[in-house]
Write a protein that holds these residues in place. Structure first.
Motif, PDB file in Angstrom:
ATOM      1  N   LEU A 110       0.831  -1.212   0.000  1.00  0.00           N
ATOM      2  CA  LEU A 110       0.000   0.000   0.000  1.00  0.00           C
ATOM      3  C   LEU A 110       0.862   1.257   0.000  1.00  0.00           C
ATOM      4  O   LEU A 110       0.520   2.254  -0.646  1.00  0.00           O
ATOM      5  CB  LEU A 110      -0.943  -0.014   1.202  1.00  0.00           C
ATOM      6  CG  LEU A 110      -2.053  -1.063   1.157  1.00  0.00           C
ATOM      7  CD1 LEU A 110      -2.815  -1.079   2.473  1.00  0.00           C
ATOM      8  CD2 LEU A 110      -2.988  -0.814  -0.013  1.00  0.00           C
ATOM      9  N   ALA A 111       1.979   1.211   0.726  1.00  0.00           N
ATOM     10  CA  ALA A 111       2.882   2.368   0.737  1.00  0.00           C
ATOM     11  C   ALA A 111       3.492   2.593  -0.642  1.00  0.00           C
ATOM     12  O   ALA A 111       3.592   3.738  -1.106  1.00  0.00           O
ATOM     13  CB  ALA A 111       3.979   2.162   1.780  1.00  0.00           C
ATOM     14  N   GLU A 113       2.138   1.692  -3.474  1.00  0.00           N
ATOM     15  CA  GLU A 113       1.051   2.177  -4.334  1.00  0.00           C
ATOM     16  C   GLU A 113       0.860   3.671  -4.161  1.00  0.00           C
ATOM     17  O   GLU A 113       0.653   4.400  -5.128  1.00  0.00           O
ATOM     18  CB  GLU A 113      -0.247   1.432  -4.007  1.00  0.00           C
ATOM     19  CG  GLU A 113      -1.367   1.655  -5.001  1.00  0.00           C
ATOM     20  CD  GLU A 113      -2.205   2.894  -4.734  1.00  0.00           C
ATOM     21  OE1 GLU A 113      -2.852   3.377  -5.689  1.00  0.00           O
ATOM     22  OE2 GLU A 113      -2.197   3.400  -3.602  1.00  0.00           O
ATOM     23  N   THR A 114       0.957   4.146  -2.932  1.00  0.00           N
ATOM     24  CA  THR A 114       0.825   5.575  -2.663  1.00  0.00           C
ATOM     25  C   THR A 114       1.971   6.355  -3.304  1.00  0.00           C
ATOM     26  O   THR A 114       1.763   7.434  -3.842  1.00  0.00           O
ATOM     27  CB  THR A 114       0.784   5.835  -1.149  1.00  0.00           C
ATOM     28  OG1 THR A 114      -0.304   5.108  -0.591  1.00  0.00           O
ATOM     29  CG2 THR A 114       0.618   7.308  -0.843  1.00  0.00           C
ATOM     30  N   TYR A 117       1.233   6.025  -7.367  1.00  0.00           N
ATOM     31  CA  TYR A 117       0.038   6.686  -7.878  1.00  0.00           C
ATOM     32  C   TYR A 117      -0.395   7.901  -7.074  1.00  0.00           C
ATOM     33  O   TYR A 117      -1.353   8.567  -7.433  1.00  0.00           O
ATOM     34  CB  TYR A 117      -1.132   5.693  -7.940  1.00  0.00           C
ATOM     35  CG  TYR A 117      -0.930   4.649  -9.003  1.00  0.00           C
ATOM     36  CD1 TYR A 117      -1.123   4.958 -10.340  1.00  0.00           C
ATOM     37  CD2 TYR A 117      -0.540   3.364  -8.669  1.00  0.00           C
ATOM     38  CE1 TYR A 117      -0.929   4.005 -11.324  1.00  0.00           C
ATOM     39  CE2 TYR A 117      -0.344   2.404  -9.633  1.00  0.00           C
ATOM     40  CZ  TYR A 117      -0.546   2.732 -10.963  1.00  0.00           C
ATOM     41  OH  TYR A 117      -0.353   1.795 -11.931  1.00  0.00           O
ATOM     42  N   ALA A 119      -1.520   9.741  -3.260  1.00  0.00           N
ATOM     43  CA  ALA A 119      -2.618   9.474  -2.331  1.00  0.00           C
ATOM     44  C   ALA A 119      -3.944   9.531  -3.074  1.00  0.00           C
ATOM     45  O   ALA A 119      -4.146  10.367  -3.952  1.00  0.00           O
ATOM     46  CB  ALA A 119      -2.600  10.489  -1.191  1.00  0.00           C
ATOM     47  N   ALA A 120      -4.818   8.610  -2.720  1.00  0.00           N
ATOM     48  CA  ALA A 120      -6.144   8.585  -3.352  1.00  0.00           C
ATOM     49  C   ALA A 120      -6.886   9.874  -3.017  1.00  0.00           C
ATOM     50  O   ALA A 120      -6.862  10.343  -1.888  1.00  0.00           O
ATOM     51  CB  ALA A 120      -6.934   7.372  -2.871  1.00  0.00           C
ATOM     52  N   GLU A 134      -8.627   2.924  -8.982  1.00  0.00           N
ATOM     53  CA  GLU A 134      -7.957   3.064  -7.689  1.00  0.00           C
ATOM     54  C   GLU A 134      -8.110   1.792  -6.854  1.00  0.00           C
ATOM     55  O   GLU A 134      -7.167   1.347  -6.216  1.00  0.00           O
ATOM     56  CB  GLU A 134      -8.526   4.262  -6.924  1.00  0.00           C
ATOM     57  CG  GLU A 134      -8.135   5.601  -7.523  1.00  0.00           C
ATOM     58  CD  GLU A 134      -8.894   6.762  -6.923  1.00  0.00           C
ATOM     59  OE1 GLU A 134      -8.385   7.888  -7.032  1.00  0.00           O
ATOM     60  OE2 GLU A 134      -9.984   6.551  -6.340  1.00  0.00           O
ATOM     61  N   LEU A 138      -5.011  -0.552  -5.562  1.00  0.00           N
ATOM     62  CA  LEU A 138      -4.855  -0.901  -4.153  1.00  0.00           C
ATOM     63  C   LEU A 138      -4.811  -2.413  -3.955  1.00  0.00           C
ATOM     64  O   LEU A 138      -3.976  -2.940  -3.220  1.00  0.00           O
ATOM     65  CB  LEU A 138      -5.992  -0.294  -3.325  1.00  0.00           C
ATOM     66  CG  LEU A 138      -5.960   1.219  -3.139  1.00  0.00           C
ATOM     67  CD1 LEU A 138      -7.262   1.709  -2.530  1.00  0.00           C
ATOM     68  CD2 LEU A 138      -4.784   1.629  -2.283  1.00  0.00           C
TER      69      LEU A 138
END
Length: 186
Positions: A110-111, A113-114, A117, A119-120, A134, A138
């Motif tokens: 998840l880190a 991915e952040t 891409y 922060a969502a 998104e 994730l």
């Protein structure tokens, strides 16, 4: 709030985990299973269910296929955990360390991915909704991180349950070339 909606297929994940834990406890109590074997089966069923959930989130199918993917992950976890107990002897601590590796892997995924891409948008707002892209990102990064974490923890903890070779002194009888006997210690 916290009430599960029946039109959202993700509620089956929680129900599957609770049901699996109840069935596992009952079967384990009846068969007098060893704690390490129970931990291995529980771990495999949990990670199988999480994998099924993440695959379903990644593909975004309809309700029946979604539930089928989650239940298939649960079933594959139960079968693989049962088979592994036959070939591996691990402790509860070993299983716990591998589980921690999987959780750390998901958080790492998840880190990453952040970082990749960003922060969502609106992820912390009360009524925020993730787009399909998104949600897929994730799920994919979580799944990859989980795999890396579980495999990495398995490799790092591979010798934690290695059998300890007992050292036992033995006394023997040996005959020298000249016919005398002696007692070797080794």
């Amino acid at each position: 709030g916290l009430v599960a909606r029946t039109d959202d297929p993700r509620w089956i994940t929680g129900l599957g985990m609770v049901g699996g834990a109840a069935v596992g406890y009952y079967v384990g109590d009846r068969t007098k299973i060893k704690p390490g074997d129970a931990a291995l089966i529980n771990s495999a069923m949990s990670w199988g269910t999480v994998s099924g959930f993440l695959f379903a989130e990644s593909f975004g199918p309809g309700r029946q296929v979604y539930a089928g993917l989650v239940l298939t992950g649960f079933g594959m976890g139960a079968i693989s955990g049962s088979v592994m107990t036959r070939y591996f002897e691990i402790s509860r601590t070993h299983a716990l360390l591998i589980d921690v590796g999987g959780l750390v892997g998901i958080l790492g995924g998840l880190a990453i991915e952040t970082l990749v891409y960003g922060a969502a948008k609106g992820g912390l707002e009360q009524n925020a909704r993730f787009t399909e892209a998104e949600r897929e990102h994730l799920a994919n990064f979580s799944l990859g991180g989980m795999a890396v974490g579980l495999i990495g923890a398995g490799i790092l903890t591979r010798n934690i349950d290695a059998p300890k070779l007992p050292i036992q002194p033995t006394l023997g009888k040996a005959v020298a070339p000249d016919g005398k006997t002696t007692t070797p210690f080794g």
